[in-house]
Motif scaffolding. Structure first.
Motif, PDB file in Angstrom:
ATOM      1  N   ALA A  17      11.964  55.611  44.470  1.00  0.00           N
ATOM      2  CA  ALA A  17      12.250  56.789  45.282  1.00  0.00           C
ATOM      3  C   ALA A  17      12.861  57.905  44.453  1.00  0.00           C
ATOM      4  CB  ALA A  17      13.184  56.418  46.438  1.00  0.00           C
ATOM      5  N   GLY A  18      13.496  57.567  43.347  1.00  0.00           N
ATOM      6  CA  GLY A  18      14.078  58.569  42.466  1.00  0.00           C
ATOM      7  C   GLY A  18      13.081  59.154  41.481  1.00  0.00           C
ATOM      8  N   GLY A  19      11.828  58.667  41.521  1.00  0.00           N
ATOM      9  CA  GLY A  19      10.808  59.184  40.642  1.00  0.00           C
ATOM     10  C   GLY A  19      10.689  58.461  39.321  1.00  0.00           C
ATOM     11  N   ILE A  20      11.369  57.351  39.173  1.00  0.00           N
ATOM     12  CA  ILE A  20      11.317  56.579  37.928  1.00  0.00           C
ATOM     13  C   ILE A  20      10.080  55.694  37.946  1.00  0.00           C
ATOM     14  CG2 ILE A  20      12.482  54.838  36.525  1.00  0.00           C
ATOM     15  CD1 ILE A  20      15.127  55.897  37.668  1.00  0.00           C
ATOM     16  N   VAL A  21       9.304  55.755  36.870  1.00  0.00           N
ATOM     17  CA  VAL A  21       8.108  54.933  36.731  1.00  0.00           C
ATOM     18  C   VAL A  21       8.431  53.795  35.771  1.00  0.00           C
ATOM     19  CG1 VAL A  21       5.702  54.888  35.993  1.00  0.00           C
ATOM     20  CG2 VAL A  21       6.620  56.929  37.085  1.00  0.00           C
ATOM     21  N   GLY A  22       8.082  52.588  36.169  1.00  0.00           N
ATOM     22  CA  GLY A  22       8.361  51.444  35.314  1.00  0.00           C
ATOM     23  C   GLY A  22       7.527  50.253  35.694  1.00  0.00           C
ATOM     24  N   LYS A  23       7.722  49.168  34.961  1.00  0.00           N
ATOM     25  CA  LYS A  23       6.984  47.933  35.185  1.00  0.00           C
ATOM     26  C   LYS A  23       7.935  46.874  35.715  1.00  0.00           C
ATOM     27  CE  LYS A  23       3.772  46.724  32.302  1.00  0.00           C
ATOM     28  NZ  LYS A  23       3.025  46.220  31.139  1.00  0.00           N
ATOM     29  N   VAL A  24       7.508  46.169  36.745  1.00  0.00           N
ATOM     30  CA  VAL A  24       8.335  45.123  37.341  1.00  0.00           C
ATOM     31  C   VAL A  24       8.427  43.959  36.367  1.00  0.00           C
ATOM     32  CG1 VAL A  24       8.555  43.491  39.246  1.00  0.00           C
ATOM     33  CG2 VAL A  24       7.697  45.797  39.681  1.00  0.00           C
ATOM     34  N   VAL A  25       9.669  43.585  36.039  1.00  0.00           N
ATOM     35  CA  VAL A  25       9.918  42.472  35.129  1.00  0.00           C
ATOM     36  C   VAL A  25      10.301  41.224  35.909  1.00  0.00           C
ATOM     37  CG1 VAL A  25      11.374  41.671  33.227  1.00  0.00           C
ATOM     38  CG2 VAL A  25      10.645  44.040  33.319  1.00  0.00           C
ATOM     39  N   LYS A  26      11.089  41.408  36.951  1.00  0.00           N
ATOM     40  CA  LYS A  26      11.594  40.271  37.714  1.00  0.00           C
ATOM     41  C   LYS A  26      11.728  40.678  39.174  1.00  0.00           C
ATOM     42  CE  LYS A  26      15.679  37.311  37.991  1.00  0.00           C
ATOM     43  NZ  LYS A  26      17.034  37.104  37.462  1.00  0.00           N
ATOM     44  N   ALA A  79      11.599  51.612  29.973  1.00  0.00           N
ATOM     45  CA  ALA A  79      11.294  51.909  28.571  1.00  0.00           C
ATOM     46  C   ALA A  79      11.416  50.602  27.807  1.00  0.00           C
ATOM     47  CB  ALA A  79      12.243  52.961  28.019  1.00  0.00           C
ATOM     48  N   GLU A  80      11.030  50.623  26.577  1.00  0.00           N
ATOM     49  CA  GLU A  80      11.095  49.414  25.761  1.00  0.00           C
ATOM     50  C   GLU A  80      12.537  48.917  25.671  1.00  0.00           C
ATOM     51  OE1 GLU A  80       9.306  46.421  23.720  1.00  0.00           O
ATOM     52  OE2 GLU A  80       8.236  48.207  24.401  1.00  0.00           O
ATOM     53  N   GLY A  81      12.809  47.780  26.276  1.00  0.00           N
ATOM     54  CA  GLY A  81      14.141  47.184  26.226  1.00  0.00           C
ATOM     55  C   GLY A  81      15.126  47.757  27.232  1.00  0.00           C
ATOM     56  N   VAL A  82      14.721  48.715  28.069  1.00  0.00           N
ATOM     57  CA  VAL A  82      15.615  49.311  29.072  1.00  0.00           C
ATOM     58  C   VAL A  82      15.190  48.814  30.449  1.00  0.00           C
ATOM     59  CG1 VAL A  82      16.503  51.431  30.066  1.00  0.00           C
ATOM     60  CG2 VAL A  82      15.913  51.360  27.648  1.00  0.00           C
ATOM     61  N   LYS A  83      16.038  48.001  31.046  1.00  0.00           N
ATOM     62  CA  LYS A  83      15.735  47.429  32.360  1.00  0.00           C
ATOM     63  C   LYS A  83      16.786  47.883  33.362  1.00  0.00           C
ATOM     64  CE  LYS A  83      13.737  43.378  30.208  1.00  0.00           C
ATOM     65  NZ  LYS A  83      13.903  41.959  29.927  1.00  0.00           N
ATOM     66  N   VAL A  84      16.331  48.254  34.534  1.00  0.00           N
ATOM     67  CA  VAL A  84      17.241  48.641  35.606  1.00  0.00           C
ATOM     68  C   VAL A  84      16.940  47.785  36.830  1.00  0.00           C
ATOM     69  CG1 VAL A  84      17.562  51.012  34.829  1.00  0.00           C
ATOM     70  CG2 VAL A  84      15.707  50.500  36.372  1.00  0.00           C
ATOM     71  N   LYS A  85      17.960  47.582  37.616  1.00  0.00           N
ATOM     72  CA  LYS A  85      17.793  46.857  38.876  1.00  0.00           C
ATOM     73  C   LYS A  85      17.723  47.877  40.002  1.00  0.00           C
ATOM     74  CE  LYS A  85      20.117  42.665  37.427  1.00  0.00           C
ATOM     75  NZ  LYS A  85      21.205  41.726  37.700  1.00  0.00           N
ATOM     76  N   VAL A  86      16.713  47.754  40.845  1.00  0.00           N
ATOM     77  CA  VAL A  86      16.552  48.661  41.987  1.00  0.00           C
ATOM     78  C   VAL A  86      16.387  47.830  43.253  1.00  0.00           C
ATOM     79  CG1 VAL A  86      15.538  50.537  40.645  1.00  0.00           C
ATOM     80  CG2 VAL A  86      14.058  48.854  41.680  1.00  0.00           C
ATOM     81  N   VAL A  87      16.753  48.431  44.359  1.00  0.00           N
ATOM     82  CA  VAL A  87      16.561  47.781  45.652  1.00  0.00           C
ATOM     83  C   VAL A  87      15.075  47.811  45.976  1.00  0.00           C
ATOM     84  CG1 VAL A  87      17.127  47.899  48.110  1.00  0.00           C
ATOM     85  CG2 VAL A  87      18.850  48.466  46.400  1.00  0.00           C
ATOM     86  N   ARG A  88      14.587  46.729  46.472  1.00  0.00           N
ATOM     87  CA  ARG A  88      13.157  46.568  46.719  1.00  0.00           C
ATOM     88  C   ARG A  88      12.586  47.656  47.633  1.00  0.00           C
ATOM     89  NH1 ARG A  88      10.448  40.796  48.320  1.00  0.00           N
ATOM     90  NH2 ARG A  88      10.123  40.512  46.113  1.00  0.00           N
ATOM     91  N   GLN A  89      13.338  48.067  48.629  1.00  0.00           N
ATOM     92  CA  GLN A  89      12.848  49.057  49.598  1.00  0.00           C
ATOM     93  C   GLN A  89      12.733  50.462  49.015  1.00  0.00           C
ATOM     94  OE1 GLN A  89      11.628  48.367  52.591  1.00  0.00           O
ATOM     95  NE2 GLN A  89      12.034  46.209  52.246  1.00  0.00           N
ATOM     96  N   THR A  90      13.358  50.710  47.855  1.00  0.00           N
ATOM     97  CA  THR A  90      13.282  52.051  47.273  1.00  0.00           C
ATOM     98  C   THR A  90      12.025  52.252  46.443  1.00  0.00           C
ATOM     99  OG1 THR A  90      14.560  51.405  45.325  1.00  0.00           O
ATOM    100  CG2 THR A  90      15.788  52.291  47.209  1.00  0.00           C
ATOM    101  N   ILE A  91      11.193  51.244  46.334  1.00  0.00           N
ATOM    102  CA  ILE A  91       9.924  51.407  45.629  1.00  0.00           C
ATOM    103  C   ILE A  91       8.951  52.077  46.595  1.00  0.00           C
ATOM    104  CG2 ILE A  91       7.987  50.191  44.587  1.00  0.00           C
ATOM    105  CD1 ILE A  91      10.039  48.217  43.480  1.00  0.00           C
TER     106      ILE A  91
END
Length: 109
Positions: A64-73, A85-97
């Motif tokens: 929802a914040g406009g961040i594009v990424g790949k789901v790792v877990k 990004a390479e080596g940068v992982k963030v946790k997001v709430v599932r509903q915000t995708i």
């Protein structure tokens, strides 16, 4: 110039037919609002819920914040770990995708 008393008086007591006739537009307005606003919104929420439930590791998503990424877990507690990004992982709430850009193919068993 002035309204005579005969014109100023009501034509008669309101009957049951006129009460029903005044209720019909209210019912029509509610029906139109249901089909134009409520029903499409419920359909959109149902589609979003199905999309979020179908998230898998490797999906490319937009938050929802406009961040594009790949789901790792994908966690069971409603948290998804996304690599932005390479080596940068963030946790997001599932509903915000908000969107799944690239779906991964299910693994062949």
């Amino acid at each position: 110039m002035f309204a005579t008393p005969a014109f100023a008086q009501a034509t008669g007591a309101a009957g049951a037919g006129s009460a029903f006739a005044s209720f019909v537009p209210l019912v029509l307005i509610f029906a139109i609002m249901y089909f134009l606003l409520i029903r499409p919104q419920q359909k959109k929420v149902k589609e979003h819920r199905a999309m979020v439930e179908a998230l898998r590791r490797g999906d490319q998503v937009v938050t929802a914040g406009g961040i594009v990424g790949k789901v790792v877990k994908v966690g069971e507690d409603g948290i998804v770990e996304v690599e932005i990004a390479e080596g940068v992982k963030v946790k997001v709430v599932r509903q915000t995708i908000t969107q799944v850009m690239n779906k991964t193919e299910p693994a062949a068993a």
